[in-house]
Structures are given as structure tokens and as C-alpha cells.
Enzyme design. Structure first.
Site, PDB file in Angstrom:
ATOM      1  N   PRO A   1       0.819  -1.216   0.000  1.00  0.00           N
ATOM      2  CA  PRO A   1       0.000   0.000   0.000  1.00  0.00           C
ATOM      3  C   PRO A   1       0.859   1.276   0.000  1.00  0.00           C
ATOM      4  O   PRO A   1       1.616   1.522   0.929  1.00  0.00           O
ATOM      5  CB  PRO A   1      -0.797  -0.115   1.305  1.00  0.00           C
ATOM      6  CG  PRO A   1      -0.706  -1.548   1.703  1.00  0.00           C
ATOM      7  CD  PRO A   1       0.631  -2.010   1.221  1.00  0.00           C
ATOM      8  N   GLU A   2       0.749   2.047  -1.069  1.00  0.00           N
ATOM      9  CA  GLU A   2       1.391   3.358  -1.142  1.00  0.00           C
ATOM     10  C   GLU A   2       0.307   4.365  -1.495  1.00  0.00           C
ATOM     11  O   GLU A   2      -0.884   4.040  -1.462  1.00  0.00           O
ATOM     12  CB  GLU A   2       2.549   3.311  -2.133  1.00  0.00           C
ATOM     13  CG  GLU A   2       3.557   2.223  -1.779  1.00  0.00           C
ATOM     14  CD  GLU A   2       4.915   2.348  -2.461  1.00  0.00           C
ATOM     15  OE1 GLU A   2       5.239   3.420  -2.989  1.00  0.00           O
ATOM     16  OE2 GLU A   2       5.651   1.339  -2.475  1.00  0.00           O
TER      17      GLU A   2
ATOM     18  N   LYS B   1      -0.605   7.911   2.802  1.00  0.00           N
ATOM     19  CA  LYS B   1      -0.879   6.499   3.035  1.00  0.00           C
ATOM     20  C   LYS B   1      -1.997   6.281   4.050  1.00  0.00           C
ATOM     21  O   LYS B   1      -2.159   5.177   4.574  1.00  0.00           O
ATOM     22  CB  LYS B   1       0.392   5.796   3.518  1.00  0.00           C
ATOM     23  CG  LYS B   1       1.555   5.878   2.537  1.00  0.00           C
ATOM     24  CD  LYS B   1       2.764   5.161   3.116  1.00  0.00           C
ATOM     25  CE  LYS B   1       3.969   5.288   2.215  1.00  0.00           C
ATOM     26  NZ  LYS B   1       5.143   4.563   2.744  1.00  0.00           N
TER      27      LYS B   1
ATOM     28  N   ASN C   1       8.138   2.073  -0.487  1.00  0.00           N
ATOM     29  CA  ASN C   1       9.372   1.421  -0.907  1.00  0.00           C
ATOM     30  C   ASN C   1       9.406   1.124  -2.404  1.00  0.00           C
ATOM     31  O   ASN C   1      10.453   1.216  -3.043  1.00  0.00           O
ATOM     32  CB  ASN C   1       9.579   0.126  -0.121  1.00  0.00           C
ATOM     33  CG  ASN C   1      11.001  -0.376  -0.218  1.00  0.00           C
ATOM     34  OD1 ASN C   1      11.946   0.410  -0.308  1.00  0.00           O
ATOM     35  ND2 ASN C   1      11.178  -1.683  -0.212  1.00  0.00           N
TER      36      ASN C   1
ATOM     37  N   ARG D   1      13.476  -2.393   5.237  1.00  0.00           N
ATOM     38  CA  ARG D   1      13.096  -2.394   3.828  1.00  0.00           C
ATOM     39  C   ARG D   1      14.283  -2.896   3.008  1.00  0.00           C
ATOM     40  O   ARG D   1      15.400  -2.910   3.491  1.00  0.00           O
ATOM     41  CB  ARG D   1      12.707  -0.995   3.353  1.00  0.00           C
ATOM     42  CG  ARG D   1      11.456  -0.410   3.986  1.00  0.00           C
ATOM     43  CD  ARG D   1      11.147   0.942   3.375  1.00  0.00           C
ATOM     44  NE  ARG D   1       9.924   1.532   3.895  1.00  0.00           N
ATOM     45  CZ  ARG D   1       9.868   2.327   4.947  1.00  0.00           C
ATOM     46  NH1 ARG D   1      10.981   2.640   5.588  1.00  0.00           N
ATOM     47  NH2 ARG D   1       8.724   2.826   5.361  1.00  0.00           N
TER      48      ARG D   1
END
Length: 266
Positions: free
Chosen positions: A2-3, A51, A172, A253
Site C-alpha cells: 500500500p502506497e 498512506k 518502498n 526495507r
């Protein structure tokens, strides 16, 4: 993952289900919201900011926002009343029922009910401009980038792109894709990167994908959706060099890059 584009599309999906309707039942399954009850309140709007998903509700002069952050595993799903949920019940964090639908938030990383009104703080005031917001302001994003570099001249382009205080919505995946398109290694200091191009790419990529069922950053035909993200050891779509992956600065990440198109010493 989810971005900003994911949340924009989610808000677009939930808006016709919830907006303009009265909540007949609410069930918030987190301890500090256990006694919160918005039954009888009207849903005025469903929108995203970066977000975050915001469900704005009102009851006469009273206003509130049901605010959630999906994290890595969260989701909101719509069911017909009485229909069996497709996710385990113990992962449900919020249940919003309106006429004809039950909207359930599963495995949400954050869930808040914020009262809105004079003198009440905005919990999202710390965010930079929303890349998909109606009030998107690239000049503000550039100013925040300049401030980040002034505070720490060694700050990397990766850290700045992921900093939601600079601009809200990049995660990311887009961080990695923007670095590739800029031709810079993820650990390159932001001070030597073209900030205007970075901001422009972020806006263009998220805007292009905001309502697409499959996210793409390449513009290439077929299934060539992404340049580097998730493609470790596979050939670069531009030069054929195997893509590499390295742990990110904060270790939670992974950064992906092409050693030829994004050499560390460039």
C-alpha cells in the site's frame, strides 16, 4: 504494497459505498476505542491523504474522522450484510455498517477516531503535501527537501523520498523505481540529486497509477511492470545487468538497483 496510489484507489472504491449514508453500526476492535460508538452518524466523505484513509463523519454539529493506516498487511473490504467475511474475524479492527453494506478493516496498523473542531489538533499536520491531493504543491515538497538536506547534508535520496514529512505517498516500491529513473544509487546523498526531477517523477508515477488495477512504472508492454523493485538477480530491462538488492538504512526495507544504470560512485 500500500502506497499513496493504493489508498487513493481504496478511497474511490469505498466512497460510493459509504458517502452520504448513515452508520447503523460501528465496532472498533482496538482497546482504546472499545467504547467508541458512531452509530447514527452520517458519512460525509471518504478520501486519502498520503498512506492514510480518512472516513469523515458528522452528527449535527459534531464531526469526527475515522483514520487508518494499512501498514504492510492491512485492508478494507466490502461485504453484503450477513455474508461471511473472507478474512479471519480475529484480524478485524473496524466494522462499519450502512444500508446494504458492511465495510471491514482487517489487520490495520493504525486505527484512530479523531474529533474535529476548533482548537483540536490535526493529527496529519506533520505530513508534507499529498502527491495525489487536490492541493498538491511541488514547491512545498522542494522546500521540505531543501530543509532535510540543510539539517543533514549526508541524508540519502532514499531516506528523503520515504520521508512522509517531505511529501506524502511514496513507499518502498516508488522509492526504488524513482531512484532507477533518476539513474542514482539509493544511497546517493540527496544534495547531489536533481530534486525537481525527483518530485516530478513521484507525482507523475503516482498519478498515472492512482486508478490502475496493476501498477506500472516502465511504460513497456506485457508484464514488464516495474524496473527494479522485486527483481533481484533478474536482468535489468534497460541494460541486462542483474539487479541487486541490499538492506536499507533502517533495515526494515530492501533497496533494489542496477549496478550499471545506478553505480554507487556516480
Amino acid at each position: 504494497m500500500p502506497e499513496g496510489d493504493t489508498l487513493f484507489a481504496l478511497a474511490a472504491q469505498l466512497r460510493p459505498v459509504l458517502a452520504g449514508k448513515t452508520l447503523s453500526r460501528t465496532d472498533f476492535r482496538v482497546p482504546r476505542l472499545a467504547t467508541a460508538d458512531l452509530s447514527g452518524w452520517r458519512v460525509d466523505e471518504v478520501r486519502s491523504v498520503g498512506k492514510h484513509l480518512l472516513v469523515e463523519v458528522s452528527d449535527g454539529d459534531r464531526r469526527a474522522v475515522i483514520r487508518s493506516h494499512l501498514g504492510m498487511d492491512g485492508s478494507w473490504r466490502v461485504f453484503e450484510p450477513g455474508r461471511r467475511w473472507t478474512k479471519p474475524g480475529h484480524t478485524a479492527r473496524a466494522v462499519l455498517r450502512v444500508d446494504g453494506a458492511e465495510v471491514v478493516g482487517f489487520a490495520l496498523r493504525e486505527l484512530h477516531v479523531d474529533r474535529v473542531g476548533p482548537g483540536r489538533p490535526d493529527p496529519l499536520a506533520h505530513l508534507g503535501p499529498d502527491l495525489l491531493g487536490a492541493d498538491w504543491d511541488p514547491a512545498r515538497a522542494l522546500a521540505h527537501m531543501a530543509d532535510a538536506v540543510a539539517r543533514d547534508p549526508s541524508v540519502t535520496v532514499s531516506r528523503v523520498l520515504l520521508d512522509q514529512r517531505v511529501m506524502a505517498g511514496v513507499g518502498n516500491i516508488y522509492r526504488n523505481e524513482i531512484c532507477f529513473l533518476l539513474g542514482v544509487h539509493p544511497t546517493t546523498p540527496m544534495r547531489v540529486v536533481d530534486a525537481e526531477e525527483a518530485v516530478s517523477l513521484a507525482r507523475r508515477l503516482l498519478w498515472h497509477n492512482r486508478l490502475r488495477p496493476v501498477r506500472t512504472t516502465t511504460g513497456l508492454p506485457g508484464r514488464a511492470d516495474l524496473w527494479v523493485y522485486g527483481r533481484a538477480d533478474r536482468p535489468c530491462r534497460r541494460c541486462g545487468t542483474p539487479i541487486r538488492r541490499v538492506p536499507d538504512e533502517d533495515r526494515d526495507r530492501i533497496a533494489f538497483y542496477c549496478p550499471s544504470c545506478q553505480p554507487p560512485d556516480r
